[in-house]
Design a protein around this motif. Sequence first.
Motif, PDB file in Angstrom:
ATOM      1  N   ALA A 266       0.765  -1.130   0.029  1.00 60.46           N
ATOM      2  CA  ALA A 266       0.072   0.262   0.008  1.00 60.46           C
ATOM      3  C   ALA A 266       0.665   1.305  -0.014  1.00 60.46           C
ATOM      4  N   LEU A 267       1.914   1.238   0.853  1.00 64.70           N
ATOM      5  CA  LEU A 267       2.851   2.287   0.950  1.00 64.70           C
ATOM      6  C   LEU A 267       3.614   2.567  -0.358  1.00 64.70           C
ATOM      7  N   LEU A 268       3.948   1.682  -1.122  1.00 64.41           N
ATOM      8  CA  LEU A 268       4.602   1.750  -2.804  1.00 64.41           C
ATOM      9  C   LEU A 268       3.405   2.259  -3.178  1.00 64.41           C
ATOM     10  N   TRP A 269       2.458   1.857  -3.351  1.00 64.11           N
ATOM     11  CA  TRP A 269       1.136   2.112  -4.292  1.00 64.11           C
ATOM     12  C   TRP A 269       0.980   3.606  -4.212  1.00 64.11           C
ATOM     13  N   ALA A 270       0.888   4.088  -2.855  1.00 67.53           N
ATOM     14  CA  ALA A 270       0.778   5.463  -2.658  1.00 67.53           C
ATOM     15  C   ALA A 270       1.675   6.676  -2.803  1.00 67.53           C
TER      16      ALA A 270
ATOM     17  N   GLN B  91       7.834   2.354 -16.484  1.00 63.15           N
ATOM     18  CA  GLN B  91       7.581   3.453 -15.347  1.00 63.15           C
ATOM     19  C   GLN B  91       7.260   2.788 -14.223  1.00 63.15           C
ATOM     20  N   MET B  92       6.485   1.762 -13.995  1.00 64.87           N
ATOM     21  CA  MET B  92       6.192   1.266 -12.760  1.00 64.87           C
ATOM     22  C   MET B  92       7.501   0.515 -11.892  1.00 64.87           C
ATOM     23  N   VAL B  93       7.986  -0.311 -12.915  1.00 59.27           N
ATOM     24  CA  VAL B  93       9.160  -1.122 -12.283  1.00 59.27           C
ATOM     25  C   VAL B  93      10.503  -0.166 -11.989  1.00 59.27           C
ATOM     26  N   LEU B  94      10.533   0.824 -12.861  1.00 58.09           N
ATOM     27  CA  LEU B  94      12.056   1.748 -12.643  1.00 58.09           C
ATOM     28  C   LEU B  94      11.362   3.147 -12.726  1.00 58.09           C
TER      29      LEU B  94
ATOM     30  N   TRP C 109      -4.918  -7.988 -13.338  1.00 54.89           N
ATOM     31  CA  TRP C 109      -5.580  -6.656 -13.041  1.00 54.89           C
ATOM     32  C   TRP C 109      -4.876  -5.539 -14.006  1.00 54.89           C
ATOM     33  N   PHE C 110      -3.357  -5.602 -14.020  1.00 51.37           N
ATOM     34  CA  PHE C 110      -2.921  -4.694 -14.915  1.00 51.37           C
ATOM     35  C   PHE C 110      -3.565  -4.779 -16.552  1.00 51.37           C
ATOM     36  N   PHE C 111      -3.588  -5.819 -16.822  1.00 50.77           N
ATOM     37  CA  PHE C 111      -4.328  -5.983 -18.280  1.00 50.77           C
ATOM     38  C   PHE C 111      -5.780  -5.301 -18.192  1.00 50.77           C
ATOM     39  N   ALA C 112      -6.579  -5.797 -17.209  1.00 54.18           N
ATOM     40  CA  ALA C 112      -7.938  -5.366 -16.972  1.00 54.18           C
ATOM     41  C   ALA C 112      -8.192  -3.925 -16.764  1.00 54.18           C
ATOM     42  N   ALA C 113      -7.148  -3.262 -16.103  1.00 54.56           N
ATOM     43  CA  ALA C 113      -7.421  -1.881 -15.971  1.00 54.56           C
ATOM     44  C   ALA C 113      -7.133  -1.170 -17.157  1.00 54.56           C
ATOM     45  N   HIS C 114      -6.451  -1.760 -18.172  1.00 59.43           N
ATOM     46  CA  HIS C 114      -6.312  -1.134 -19.457  1.00 59.43           C
ATOM     47  C   HIS C 114      -7.490  -1.494 -20.733  1.00 59.43           C
TER      48      HIS C 114
ATOM     49  N   ALA D  64      -3.925   0.052 -12.177  1.00 59.69           N
ATOM     50  CA  ALA D  64      -2.888  -0.672 -12.789  1.00 59.69           C
ATOM     51  C   ALA D  64      -1.753  -1.179 -12.137  1.00 59.69           C
ATOM     52  N   LEU D  65      -1.245  -0.001 -11.575  1.00 65.22           N
ATOM     53  CA  LEU D  65       0.000  -0.084 -10.618  1.00 65.22           C
ATOM     54  C   LEU D  65      -0.049  -1.091  -9.591  1.00 65.22           C
ATOM     55  N   LEU D  66      -1.179  -1.269  -8.809  1.00 63.33           N
ATOM     56  CA  LEU D  66      -1.595  -2.052  -7.924  1.00 63.33           C
ATOM     57  C   LEU D  66      -1.291  -3.599  -8.362  1.00 63.33           C
TER      58      LEU D  66
END
Length: 580
Positions: free
Chosen positions: A99-103, A249-252, A307-312, A332-334
């Motif tokens: 949650a902290l990384l997401w936020a 962008q998410m990973v790096l 979830w990443f694919f579903a969000a898009h 999608a980041l989650l």
Amino acid sequence: MFDDFPALVDNTRIHVAAGDWSALWRAATSFDPGGTGRQLAMASFGLNHMLGGLSPWGWKFGSLLVHLVNAMLVYLLCARLLKLAGVRSWLRPSAWVIALLWATHPLQVSTVLYVVQRMEMLSLTFVLMALLAYLRGRAMQIEGRCGWPWLLACVPLLLLALGSKETALLLPAYTLALELTLLQFGGATLGQRRFWRWGYGAGVAVAAILFACVVVPHYAAAEAYAIRDFGALERVLTQLRVLPLYLGQMVLPLPGTMTFYYDDMQASQALLSPLSTLWGGLLLLGLLLLAFLLRRRAPLFALGVLWFFAAHLITSNVIALELVFEHRNYFALLGVLLALADLVRRLPVKDGPAIKVAAIVAVVAGVGFLGAVRSAVWGEGLLLSTELAAINPQSPRAAHELGVRYYEMADGSADSPFFSFAVREFERESQLPNASILAEQSLILMHAGRGLPVNPQWWSRLHERLRNRPITPETTGALFGLLNNRLKGVALDDAALGDAFLLMFDKVVMPPYSYVQVAAHARDYRHDPDLEMRLLAIAVEQSKGHPGYVTRMAEGLRKDGHVVQADFVLARAKAENIAP
């Protein structure tokens, strides 16, 4: 920023005065186009104005509060998901870390501080609540208890989410991903298991039929992409490059990779043009296959990928949206973080968890630091504008944003060096390949508004772009901005302005009131009665889908003393059997 101006600053319907609670409904129904959607988000903007006017601080603070609520919901959701995935040790700390990384992830900064995207954030608030309710209800069913009240609670939560943004329609895709991985269509009885399998199967079949028979034919038509310089196939192909861009962008999350404006991205013409389209497609296909193969052995990883694919599913499809926007990754980041968390959990360590814990702490600190740096940049206007223009020098929007910032700093003085900086930046913007007419519009208004000579080349370039480039919302906004300034007394070349509108009207169909506005300019400023009547005739033709508009148009003309024009409008409507 960007869409904040038409949606929030220029939209006076959300400018609710302090204590005027009845006006909140007017604000709630002020979303364009149509004024009928996203009521909850629009009402929150009206409340912001009621409490603090147009001071940006209050608006951004309101969005930050929504983000903090979402972070808490993400924590609760992660705790449930980790438990379902069989995590027993370090469960709550792990949920907190995700949650902290997401936020605090730098990619979230532009969503939270780009105020109009509160629509995306507030929609996710209720989607997260619905996911929590769904998991609770399904867990109770699997245990043999009555879970239907919790499942039924998803319906009003979905409606509330839709009251903020239509992306909430993806909730069934998120729950399907849960069933395919962690829940596995479970139930206490055979009937329950069959119900969920057949129910989702039927839902997917209906969605596929509607997509193939309704959505695809609609967006395959040329007029659906009239405001874009790419088509539906090109857009879908480009997403094979865009989705890997998001993943990178998410990973790096390096600052230079998140440019906010991506209007310089060229659409893919084929799988091999550019070649990165094919490589991106292979990467995405590989991830999907891996998620399918590991959906039982590593369900949390598979869920994150799905979830990443579903969000898009909506924003990376055939719908005629722009190619790239960072806020599309808010949920999608989650998914990516869940997939990475499952991989980290499975990494073997010989000497206990200490080294793994230390690495995780370092990652959290690094991501938080990068998020703080980007947030600080977004906290200062000139710094942000110069940063965006520097990291993406080919972006017309970034160049325009910097030019506007310089002009504001000139404070209306043509003698200020910032005035010259603005001219230089708008000229640079004009030379970029994907530039719209905004640069020319700004140069014309800057000089005409100060009584300075207007270079005829600016009008010529503006006309040339109207001939050769698609008519986008930016284009129409820029032209009507010129018209509104003319009505306020700014001396402009009326012939050139009128010709610009005629070039636009030759390429796109506008609402009837647009033609009425330009007809008034032809009458009062260009003094061309023939053109006025021609435009009024078009306004009548375009009134077919606007009941009562012809009557209001005629009444307005008659009230202003233009009796001949009012009679002409009514006669034209009668001749064409258009209900007044």
